[in-house]
Design a protein around this motif. Sequence first.
Motif, short mmCIF file in Angstrom:
data_model
loop_
_atom_site.label_atom_id
_atom_site.label_comp_id
_atom_site.label_asym_id
_atom_site.label_seq_id
_atom_site.Cartn_x
_atom_site.Cartn_y
_atom_site.Cartn_z
N ALA A 11 128.55 14.62 3.53
CA ALA A 11 127.13 14.71 3.92
C ALA A 11 126.60 16.05 3.44
CB ALA A 11 127.00 14.61 5.43
N GLU A 12 125.66 15.99 2.51
CA GLU A 12 125.11 17.24 1.96
C GLU A 12 124.37 18.01 3.04
OE1 GLU A 12 122.04 18.78 -1.49
OE2 GLU A 12 122.24 16.65 -1.08
N LEU A 13 123.60 17.29 3.85
CA LEU A 13 122.80 17.92 4.89
C LEU A 13 123.61 18.04 6.18
CD1 LEU A 13 119.94 18.94 5.62
CD2 LEU A 13 119.42 16.60 6.36
N CYS A 14 123.67 19.25 6.74
CA CYS A 14 124.44 19.46 7.97
C CYS A 14 123.55 19.47 9.21
CB CYS A 14 125.19 20.79 7.89
SG CYS A 14 126.70 20.69 6.92
N ALA A 15 122.42 20.18 9.13
CA ALA A 15 121.59 20.30 10.33
C ALA A 15 120.18 20.75 9.96
CB ALA A 15 122.22 21.31 11.30
N VAL A 16 119.25 20.41 10.84
CA VAL A 16 117.88 20.92 10.75
C VAL A 16 117.54 21.53 12.10
CG1 VAL A 16 115.47 20.35 10.38
CG2 VAL A 16 117.23 19.12 9.10
N ARG A 17 117.10 22.78 12.10
CA ARG A 17 116.70 23.43 13.34
C ARG A 17 115.41 24.19 13.08
NH1 ARG A 17 118.39 28.86 13.16
NH2 ARG A 17 119.82 29.32 11.44
N TRP A 18 114.84 24.72 14.14
CA TRP A 18 113.57 25.42 13.98
C TRP A 18 113.46 26.54 14.99
CZ3 TRP A 18 110.07 25.24 18.07
CH2 TRP A 18 110.31 24.28 19.05
N GLU A 19 112.58 27.50 14.69
CA GLU A 19 112.25 28.57 15.62
C GLU A 19 110.80 28.96 15.42
OE1 GLU A 19 113.68 32.70 14.37
OE2 GLU A 19 115.21 31.41 13.44
N ARG A 20 110.22 29.53 16.46
CA ARG A 20 108.80 29.89 16.37
C ARG A 20 108.60 31.32 16.85
NH1 ARG A 20 106.76 26.00 21.32
NH2 ARG A 20 107.83 27.10 23.01
N VAL A 21 107.54 31.94 16.32
CA VAL A 21 107.16 33.30 16.71
C VAL A 21 105.65 33.30 16.93
CG1 VAL A 21 107.10 35.72 16.00
CG2 VAL A 21 109.03 34.28 15.32
N TRP A 22 105.21 33.89 18.05
CA TRP A 22 103.78 33.99 18.34
C TRP A 22 103.26 35.38 17.99
CZ3 TRP A 22 100.41 30.22 19.71
CH2 TRP A 22 100.95 29.01 20.14
N THR A 23 102.11 35.43 17.32
CA THR A 23 101.36 36.67 17.07
C THR A 23 99.94 36.43 17.57
OG1 THR A 23 102.69 37.07 15.07
CG2 THR A 23 100.68 38.37 15.35
N ASP A 24 99.67 36.87 18.80
CA ASP A 24 98.40 36.55 19.45
C ASP A 24 98.25 35.03 19.50
OD1 ASP A 24 97.85 39.26 19.82
OD2 ASP A 24 96.94 39.43 17.82
N SER A 25 97.20 34.50 18.85
CA SER A 25 96.99 33.05 18.92
C SER A 25 97.62 32.32 17.73
CB SER A 25 95.49 32.75 18.94
OG SER A 25 94.87 33.15 17.73
N ILE A 26 98.36 33.04 16.90
CA ILE A 26 98.96 32.43 15.71
C ILE A 26 100.43 32.13 15.97
CG2 ILE A 26 99.50 32.74 13.26
CD1 ILE A 26 97.13 34.70 13.13
N VAL A 27 100.83 30.91 15.73
CA VAL A 27 102.24 30.54 15.84
C VAL A 27 102.81 30.41 14.43
CG1 VAL A 27 101.76 28.06 15.95
CG2 VAL A 27 103.92 28.97 16.84
N SER A 28 103.95 31.07 14.21
CA SER A 28 104.66 30.98 12.93
C SER A 28 105.92 30.16 13.17
CB SER A 28 105.02 32.37 12.41
OG SER A 28 103.85 33.14 12.16
N LEU A 29 106.08 29.12 12.37
CA LEU A 29 107.19 28.19 12.54
C LEU A 29 108.11 28.25 11.34
CD1 LEU A 29 108.46 25.69 14.04
CD2 LEU A 29 106.97 24.29 12.57
#
Length: 388
Positions: A11-29
């Motif tokens: 299996a070439e693909l092992c995992a997909v995960r995510w994280e987020r960071v907030w800067t005031d009203s802006i969310v960075s994913l």
Amino acid sequence: METAIAQNTPAELCAVRWERVWTDSIVSLAVIVEYAEGTSHYYIYHFDCANSIELDSAHMLRRLGISIDDYTTAVRRAAAQAFDRQYAGFDPAIGGGAAYLLQLRAMTVAAAGNSDPVPFLPNEDGSLRIFPSIGSIAGAGWYMTPLTVSFGSAEAGTGAPIQSNSSDVWAAITLDGTGLQVSFESSGKNYPVSGCYADYTALLAANIGPDAYVFALTAGGFVEAVNMTACSRFETFCSMGPLYGLSGITSLEAGNGTAYAVDADGGKHDLLPLVQSVESGFSAILSGAWEANRDGDAFRLRFGEDGACTLEEARQGSRVTSTGALTVLGMGDGGLLCACSLTQPDGNELTAVWSIEPSFGSLQLCTFSGEDVLDIGADVLRFEPAQE
């Protein structure tokens, strides 16, 4: 993916995960895709929730008060340093040798300054976690590598100026808060040294072999070189990058007609053969015939490993062949910096300094200074291997 793992099939693909960071009203994913061979790819998104709009990297930088120029400079430095940590101590006799390492480094630095900013995530302390593509000798040739860059703080290694003077080198090279700079007392001219991305701790000027060099010791224990003889001829100064095969260096010294890098155990490494390895590597990258077409005009460049250069131009029914020599000076922000001296059939002599990005199997060439021999202007001309 889960079925492949259960059935014990690759299996070439092992995992997909995510994280987020907030800067005031802006969310960075950040969406992180992990692969079986141990590499990861990062997809970065910024969304302004207050205004319901997605922001690209350039707009997000403006929201953070960081200029594109400052960001690009920081990314180039971080990417070059990451590459050097990985490969500067690598034995150039292994694999593709110095030529391949030089090509990958030039591509890494050039990619860090492309028109689209390298993706990033903001950190709470004001720094940025960036995800540049670093050239690699294995696998796909590129890997996204998380690095951290900061803004607004003093650069390391730029305190008291470090100066190297030598009657052999007939110039002074100084390291200060503006980087490396070459000064000629006889003319009063000063030149910045391009392609310097490390923090430097010592300089040594020495006349070795047929040329004069300045060697710069980095905070990481690597050694970079500037060919003062070649660079002064074209008034374009740049670093050749690290001398491959050296790491853990603590000091530099000259003697017996050469220069030495001294490691922590007191071992001395002759720099002359290492310089020659890098310079021959430059020739290996470019040697061969290359061709490009633009608006009906055809251009053919041939570079020999001995430095010989031929330019054939077919424009509007006329064909002109010029001959001369190519000198690779070192590296800059856009790739290799190369000076080309050409003599046209009528005896007219032209000199161009080109920035050449060696991609996989092609060359992207633009004018850095001197004559615009190919009428490129501010554009880039892409050369492919010529059909013999």
